[in-house]
Enzyme design. Structure first.
Site, PDB file in Angstrom:
ATOM      1  N   ASP A 106       0.868  -1.191   0.000  1.00  0.00           N
ATOM      2  CA  ASP A 106       0.000   0.000   0.000  1.00  0.00           C
ATOM      3  C   ASP A 106       0.894   1.227   0.000  1.00  0.00           C
ATOM      4  OD1 ASP A 106      -3.249   0.200   0.850  1.00  0.00           O
ATOM      5  OD2 ASP A 106      -2.092   2.057   1.007  1.00  0.00           O
TER       6      ASP A 106
ATOM      7  N   ALA B 110     -36.514  -5.000   2.988  1.00  0.00           N
ATOM      8  CA  ALA B 110     -36.903  -3.599   2.785  1.00  0.00           C
ATOM      9  C   ALA B 110     -36.355  -2.771   3.943  1.00  0.00           C
ATOM     10  CB  ALA B 110     -38.420  -3.490   2.736  1.00  0.00           C
TER      11      ALA B 110
ATOM     12  N   CYS C   1     -20.040   0.745  -2.447  1.00  0.00           N
ATOM     13  CA  CYS C   1     -20.111  -0.007  -3.701  1.00  0.00           C
ATOM     14  C   CYS C   1     -21.340   0.291  -4.534  1.00  0.00           C
ATOM     15  CB  CYS C   1     -20.014  -1.486  -3.390  1.00  0.00           C
ATOM     16  SG  CYS C   1     -18.511  -1.832  -2.466  1.00  0.00           S
TER      17      CYS C   1
ATOM     18  N   LYS D 221     -21.712   4.030  -5.857  1.00  0.00           N
ATOM     19  CA  LYS D 221     -20.769   4.476  -6.887  1.00  0.00           C
ATOM     20  C   LYS D 221     -20.866   3.613  -8.154  1.00  0.00           C
ATOM     21  CE  LYS D 221     -16.530   1.924  -5.772  1.00  0.00           C
ATOM     22  NZ  LYS D 221     -16.639   0.959  -6.861  1.00  0.00           N
TER      23      LYS D 221
ATOM     24  N   LYS E 206     -24.043  -0.560   6.993  1.00  0.00           N
ATOM     25  CA  LYS E 206     -24.707  -1.835   7.275  1.00  0.00           C
ATOM     26  C   LYS E 206     -24.072  -2.414   8.529  1.00  0.00           C
ATOM     27  CE  LYS E 206     -22.862  -5.505   5.031  1.00  0.00           C
ATOM     28  NZ  LYS E 206     -22.525  -6.431   3.942  1.00  0.00           N
TER      29      LYS E 206
HETATM   30  P1  NAD Z   1     -10.343   0.950   0.156  1.00  0.00           P
HETATM   31  O1  NAD Z   1     -10.501   2.403  -0.015  1.00  0.00           O
HETATM   32  O2  NAD Z   1     -10.790   0.297   1.416  1.00  0.00           O
HETATM   33  O3  NAD Z   1      -8.800   0.565  -0.042  1.00  0.00           O
HETATM   34  C1  NAD Z   1      -8.018   1.025  -1.084  1.00  0.00           C
HETATM   35  C2  NAD Z   1      -6.545   0.973  -0.663  1.00  0.00           C
HETATM   36  O4  NAD Z   1      -5.735   1.256  -1.802  1.00  0.00           O
HETATM   37  C3  NAD Z   1      -6.177   2.018   0.401  1.00  0.00           C
HETATM   38  O5  NAD Z   1      -5.523   1.375   1.478  1.00  0.00           O
HETATM   39  C4  NAD Z   1      -5.229   2.961  -0.339  1.00  0.00           C
HETATM   40  O6  NAD Z   1      -4.222   3.532   0.484  1.00  0.00           O
HETATM   41  C5  NAD Z   1      -4.621   2.031  -1.377  1.00  0.00           C
HETATM   42  N1  NAD Z   1      -4.025   2.699  -2.546  1.00  0.00           N
HETATM   43  C6  NAD Z   1      -4.497   3.767  -3.241  1.00  0.00           C
HETATM   44  N2  NAD Z   1      -3.672   4.051  -4.269  1.00  0.00           N
HETATM   45  C7  NAD Z   1      -2.662   3.141  -4.232  1.00  0.00           C
HETATM   46  C8  NAD Z   1      -1.521   2.902  -5.058  1.00  0.00           C
HETATM   47  N3  NAD Z   1      -1.254   3.660  -6.115  1.00  0.00           N
HETATM   48  N4  NAD Z   1      -0.698   1.882  -4.736  1.00  0.00           N
HETATM   49  C9  NAD Z   1      -0.946   1.109  -3.651  1.00  0.00           C
HETATM   50  N5  NAD Z   1      -2.015   1.274  -2.850  1.00  0.00           N
HETATM   51  C10 NAD Z   1      -2.870   2.284  -3.135  1.00  0.00           C
HETATM   52  O7  NAD Z   1     -11.070   0.280  -1.080  1.00  0.00           O
HETATM   53  P2  NAD Z   1     -11.961  -1.068  -1.121  1.00  0.00           P
HETATM   54  O8  NAD Z   1     -13.267  -0.840  -0.465  1.00  0.00           O
HETATM   55  O9  NAD Z   1     -11.115  -2.215  -0.706  1.00  0.00           O
HETATM   56  O10 NAD Z   1     -12.258  -1.162  -2.686  1.00  0.00           O
HETATM   57  C11 NAD Z   1     -11.249  -1.468  -3.612  1.00  0.00           C
HETATM   58  C12 NAD Z   1     -11.892  -1.825  -4.939  1.00  0.00           C
HETATM   59  O11 NAD Z   1     -12.622  -3.060  -4.809  1.00  0.00           O
HETATM   60  C13 NAD Z   1     -12.911  -0.809  -5.455  1.00  0.00           C
HETATM   61  O12 NAD Z   1     -12.836  -0.762  -6.851  1.00  0.00           O
HETATM   62  C14 NAD Z   1     -14.239  -1.385  -5.032  1.00  0.00           C
HETATM   63  O13 NAD Z   1     -15.306  -0.987  -5.860  1.00  0.00           O
HETATM   64  C15 NAD Z   1     -13.984  -2.876  -5.193  1.00  0.00           C
HETATM   65  N6  NAD Z   1     -14.806  -3.732  -4.329  1.00  0.00           N
HETATM   66  C16 NAD Z   1     -15.006  -3.360  -3.031  1.00  0.00           C
HETATM   67  C17 NAD Z   1     -15.746  -4.206  -2.188  1.00  0.00           C
HETATM   68  C18 NAD Z   1     -16.003  -3.824  -0.758  1.00  0.00           C
HETATM   69  O14 NAD Z   1     -16.772  -4.535  -0.107  1.00  0.00           O
HETATM   70  N7  NAD Z   1     -15.409  -2.773  -0.208  1.00  0.00           N
HETATM   71  C19 NAD Z   1     -16.225  -5.424  -2.683  1.00  0.00           C
HETATM   72  C20 NAD Z   1     -15.972  -5.766  -4.011  1.00  0.00           C
HETATM   73  C21 NAD Z   1     -15.250  -4.908  -4.828  1.00  0.00           C
HETATM   74  C1  UGA Z   2     -22.083  -5.313  -2.157  1.00  0.00           C
HETATM   75  C2  UGA Z   2     -22.371  -6.641  -2.889  1.00  0.00           C
HETATM   76  O1  UGA Z   2     -23.308  -7.412  -2.130  1.00  0.00           O
HETATM   77  C3  UGA Z   2     -21.088  -7.448  -3.065  1.00  0.00           C
HETATM   78  O2  UGA Z   2     -21.374  -8.637  -3.820  1.00  0.00           O
HETATM   79  C4  UGA Z   2     -20.088  -6.595  -3.825  1.00  0.00           C
HETATM   80  O3  UGA Z   2     -18.853  -7.286  -3.946  1.00  0.00           O
HETATM   81  C5  UGA Z   2     -19.860  -5.298  -3.097  1.00  0.00           C
HETATM   82  O4  UGA Z   2     -21.121  -4.606  -2.915  1.00  0.00           O
HETATM   83  C6  UGA Z   2     -18.941  -4.413  -3.882  1.00  0.00           C
HETATM   84  O5  UGA Z   2     -18.924  -4.446  -5.082  1.00  0.00           O
HETATM   85  O6  UGA Z   2     -18.183  -3.679  -3.269  1.00  0.00           O
HETATM   86  P1  UGA Z   2     -21.693  -4.581   0.360  1.00  0.00           P
HETATM   87  O7  UGA Z   2     -21.884  -3.205  -0.146  1.00  0.00           O
HETATM   88  O8  UGA Z   2     -20.539  -4.877   1.246  1.00  0.00           O
HETATM   89  O9  UGA Z   2     -21.592  -5.614  -0.869  1.00  0.00           O
HETATM   90  O10 UGA Z   2     -22.975  -4.989   1.202  1.00  0.00           O
HETATM   91  P2  UGA Z   2     -24.422  -5.625   0.939  1.00  0.00           P
HETATM   92  O11 UGA Z   2     -24.641  -6.618   2.001  1.00  0.00           O
HETATM   93  O12 UGA Z   2     -24.637  -6.034  -0.450  1.00  0.00           O
HETATM   94  O13 UGA Z   2     -25.350  -4.373   1.248  1.00  0.00           O
HETATM   95  C7  UGA Z   2     -25.351  -3.226   0.440  1.00  0.00           C
HETATM   96  C8  UGA Z   2     -26.379  -2.243   0.952  1.00  0.00           C
HETATM   97  O14 UGA Z   2     -27.707  -2.721   0.719  1.00  0.00           O
HETATM   98  C9  UGA Z   2     -26.310  -1.988   2.452  1.00  0.00           C
HETATM   99  O15 UGA Z   2     -26.598  -0.634   2.681  1.00  0.00           O
HETATM  100  C10 UGA Z   2     -27.390  -2.889   3.022  1.00  0.00           C
HETATM  101  O16 UGA Z   2     -27.875  -2.450   4.258  1.00  0.00           O
HETATM  102  C11 UGA Z   2     -28.435  -2.781   1.939  1.00  0.00           C
HETATM  103  N1  UGA Z   2     -29.330  -3.962   1.848  1.00  0.00           N
HETATM  104  C12 UGA Z   2     -28.828  -5.187   1.583  1.00  0.00           C
HETATM  105  C13 UGA Z   2     -30.710  -3.789   1.982  1.00  0.00           C
HETATM  106  O17 UGA Z   2     -31.203  -2.661   2.210  1.00  0.00           O
HETATM  107  N2  UGA Z   2     -31.530  -4.880   1.829  1.00  0.00           N
HETATM  108  C14 UGA Z   2     -31.037  -6.114   1.567  1.00  0.00           C
HETATM  109  O18 UGA Z   2     -31.848  -7.060   1.446  1.00  0.00           O
HETATM  110  C15 UGA Z   2     -29.655  -6.277   1.443  1.00  0.00           C
END
Ligand code: NAD
Ligand code: UGA
Length: 435
Positions: free
Chosen positions: A31, A253, A261, A264, A321
Site C-alpha cells: 500500500d 426492505a 459499492c 458508486k 450496514k
Molecule cells: P479501500 O478504499 O478500502 O482501499 C483502497 C486501498 O488502496 C487504500 O488502502 C489505499 O491507500 C490504497 N491505494 C491507493 N492508491 C494506491 C496505489 N497507487 N498503490 C498502492 N495502494 C494504493 O477500497 P476497497 O473498499 O477495498 O475497494 C477497492 C476496490 O474493490 C474498489 O474498486 C471497489 O469498488 C472494489 N470492491 C469493493 C468491495 C467492498 O466490499 N469494499 C467489494 C468488491 C469490490
Molecule cells: C455489495 C455486494 O453485495 C457485493 O457482492 C459486492 O462485492 C460489493 O457490494 C462491492 O462491489 O463492493 P456490500 O456493499 O458490502 O456488498 O454490502 P451488501 O450486504 O450487499 O449491502 C449493500 C447495501 O444494501 C447496504 O446498505 C445494506 O444495508 C443494503 N441492503 C442489503 C438492503 O437494504 N436490503 C437487503 O436485502 C440487502
C-alpha cells in the site's frame, strides 16, 4: 506455492491478501499508505472486518503474508499482481481511475520479470485495455505482461467467508494462458469459473451490483405499497423468495442501499450508458427510489414526534450496514442531515463506527452507549440492523426516553411486541405501522 502481490490493503485488498496466504500462497500486501503498512506490521488492522485480525496474524506468523510500501520489493519474484485500490465516484458519477492508473504506472516502473496483472478493483468497461496501454507506455524497457480482470464479489462484514466461498469466479482476458493461470489460482475455492474476455468480465461486476441494488429498490417500492394497503413486506419477501427465479437474498426492505459499492457502481454504470447514448431508465429509477428513502425516514419521524424542531432524535447505528465500520455513503449521514436541517438535535450510537463517524457527522452528538443516548430522546431511529439492537432492553430504553417513539427503518423489531411494550412504533412496509 505461488507468489502474489496484492496492491491496496483496504476492504478488498487486505482480505484478498490474507485469504490467498491462507490458501498456501506467499503474499506481499502493498500500500502507498505508510501508516497502514506500519500498523499492519504491528498487527493493527486498518479496517474493522470480523475475523480479519486473526487471519492476518496467523498468516504473518506462518511467514506467508508480509507487508510493504515498496513496489520493487512487492513485485520481486511475483507471478501475479492484483490491483485492489479504490475506484470512487468522480463528481460527474464517472469512476475515478486515478488510483488504478497510479498503481499501473508503479507496476510498469518496477516489474523486472514477466507478470500477470489482475484488476480486482471494480473498473469501468475498457479499463483493462487502458491498464495494458499504460503499462506498455510506462515500462523503462519492455518486459512481457498480461492483463486479466477478476472482479471481487465479497461483501463487507462477511468478507472472509465470501472470498473463500464465492458463488463464481469471473476471469476475463484476451490472453487465454494468463486467464487460465488466474483460474488455477482460484481452483481451491471450488466455485464455477466463468472464463471470458476483459470487457465482459468488467461488465459482469457492474451488472451484478446494479441488479442487486435494483432488487433492493424494488422491494422498497413494494414496501411503500404494502404500507399503504396493509400488507406485510417481510412476509411478501419470504413468499417471493421461495421462487428460485427470484431467490430470498436482497429483499430486506428498509432505508435503502448505501456503502462504498452500490452507490458508486450504479452511478458509474449509468454514466457509461449515457456516455454511449443509452438512456439508463432503470438505473435512474433505482437510484431515485433509493435516495428518496433517506429524506422519507426523517419526514416520517417528524410526523411521529409532531414536528422535528427542538426535538432530540437518536440514531441507532451509523455504519452503512451491520458488521462494518464503513461509513461511505451511509444512509445515517443523509438522515442526520435532514433531521438537523429540520431543527432536531441529532444523537448517534454505533458499536464500531464511532471513530469513522466523528469526521463525517460533525452535526451529531456521538454516544458510546445506546442507553446513554436514549436518555431524554423524543424518538429513536434504527438505521443499521446491528444484532445488539435486537437484544436491547426496550423496557429500560422506554423508561429513559422523553417519549416512547421508535422508527425502525430496518424492520428489526416485532410490531406487536413493540405495541405491547407501549411504544409508538413505525417500521417499513408492515401492515401495522403504529399510526
Ligand atoms: P479501500 O478504499 O478500502 O482501499 C483502497 C486501498 O488502496 C487504500 O488502502 C489505499 O491507500 C490504497 N491505494 C491507493 N492508491 C494506491 C496505489 N497507487 N498503490 C498502492 N495502494 C494504493 O477500497 P476497497 O473498499 O477495498 O475497494 C477497492 C476496490 O474493490 C474498489 O474498486 C471497489 O469498488 C472494489 N470492491 C469493493 C468491495 C467492498 O466490499 N469494499 C467489494 C468488491 C469490490
Ligand atoms: C455489495 C455486494 O453485495 C457485493 O457482492 C459486492 O462485492 C460489493 O457490494 C462491492 O462491489 O463492493 P456490500 O456493499 O458490502 O456488498 O454490502 P451488501 O450486504 O450487499 O449491502 C449493500 C447495501 O444494501 C447496504 O446498505 C445494506 O444495508 C443494503 N441492503 C442489503 C438492503 O437494504 N436490503 C437487503 O436485502 C440487502
Amino acid at each position: 506455492m505461488k507468489q502474489i502481490c496484492v496492491i491496496g490493503v483496504g476492504y478488498v485488498g487486505l482480505v484478498t491478501a490474507a485469504c490467498f496466504a491462507d490458501l498456501g500462497n506467499r503474499v506481499l500486501a502493498l500500500d502507498i499508505s505508510e501508516k497502514r503498512i506500519e500498523n499492519l506490521k504491528k498487527g493493527v488492522m486498518p479496517i474493522y472486518e470480523p475475523g480479519l485480525e486473526e487471519l492476518v496474524e496467523r498468516n504473518v506468523r506462518s511467514g506467508r503474508l508480509s507487508f510493504t510500501t515498496s513496489y520493487q520489493e512487492g513485485l520481486k519474484g511475483t507471478e501475479f499482481a492484483f490491483i485492489a485500490v479504490g475506484t470512487p465516484s468522480a463528481s460527474n458519477g464517472e469512476a475515478d481511475l486515478q488510483y488504478v492508473a497510479a498503481a499501473a504506472k508503479s507496476i510498469a516502473e518496477n516489474m523486472s520479470a514477466p507478470l500477470i496483472i489482475i484488476n480486482k478493483s471494480t473498473v469501468p468497461i475498457g479499463t483493462g485495455d487502458l491498464v495494458a496501454d499504460m503499462v506498455t507506455r510506462s515500462q523503462p524497457k519492455p518486459v512481457p505482461f498480461s492483463v486479466v480482470s477478476c472482479p471481487e464479489f465479497l461483501r463487507e462484514g462477511t468478507a472472509i467467508a465470501d472470498f473463500m466461498n464465492p458463488h463464481r469466479t469471473v476471469v476475463g482476458s484476451l490472453h487465454r494462458e494468463a486467464a487460465e493461470q488466474v483460474a488455477q489460482l482460484h481452483l481451491p475455492l471450488r466455485a464455477p469459473i466463468v472464463l471470458t474476455d476483459l470487457r465482459t468480465a468488467e461488465m459482469i461486476k457492474y451488472a451484478s451490483n446494479a441488479f442487486l441494488a435494483t432488487k433492493i429498490s424494488f422491494i422498497n417500492e413494494i414496501a411503500d405499497v404494502c404500507e399503504a394497503l396493509g400488507a406485510d413486506v417481510k412476509e411478501v419477501a419470504v413468499g417471493m423468495g421461495y421462487d428460485k427465479r427470484i431467490g430470498p437474498a436482497m429483499l430486506d426492505a428498509g432505508v435503502g442501499w448505501g456503502g462504498s459499492c452500490f452507490p458508486k457502481d450504479v452511478k458509474a454504470l449509468a454514466y457509461m450508458a449515457e456516455e454511449n447514448n443509452v438512456t439508463p431508465h432503470v438505473l435512474n429509477a433505482v437510484t431515485k427510489v433509493n435516495y428518496d428513502r433517506r429524506r422519507a425516514v426523517a419526514e416520517r419521524t417528524g410526523q411521529m414526534v409532531g414536528g422535528l424542531k427542538g426535538k432530540v432524535i437518536g440514531l441507532l447505528g451509523l455504519a452503512f450496514k451491520e458488521n462494518t465500520d464503513d461509513m461511505r455513503d451511509a444512509p445515517s449521514i443523509d438522515i442526520a442531515h435532514h433531521l438537523a436541517e429540520a431543527g432536531a438535535t441529532v444523537r448517534g450510537y454505533d458499536p464500531v463506527a464511532l471513530e469513522v463517524a466523528k469526521g463525517l457527522l460533525p452535526e451529531i452528538i456521538l454516544f458510546h452507549d445506546p442507553y446513554e443516548m436514549a436518555k431524554g430522546c423524543d424518538a429513536l431511529i434504527v438505521v443499521t440492523p446491528w444484532n445488539e439492537f435486537k437484544q436491547l432492553d426496550l423496557q429500560e430504553i422506554k423508561g429513559l426516553m422523553n417519549s416512547a417513539i421508535v422508527f425502525d427503518s430496518r424492520n428489526i423489531y416485532n410490531p406487536a411486541e413493540m405495541k405491547t411494550l407501549g411504544f409508538r412504533y413505525r417500521s417499513i412496509g408492515r401492515g401495522f405501522n403504529g399510526k
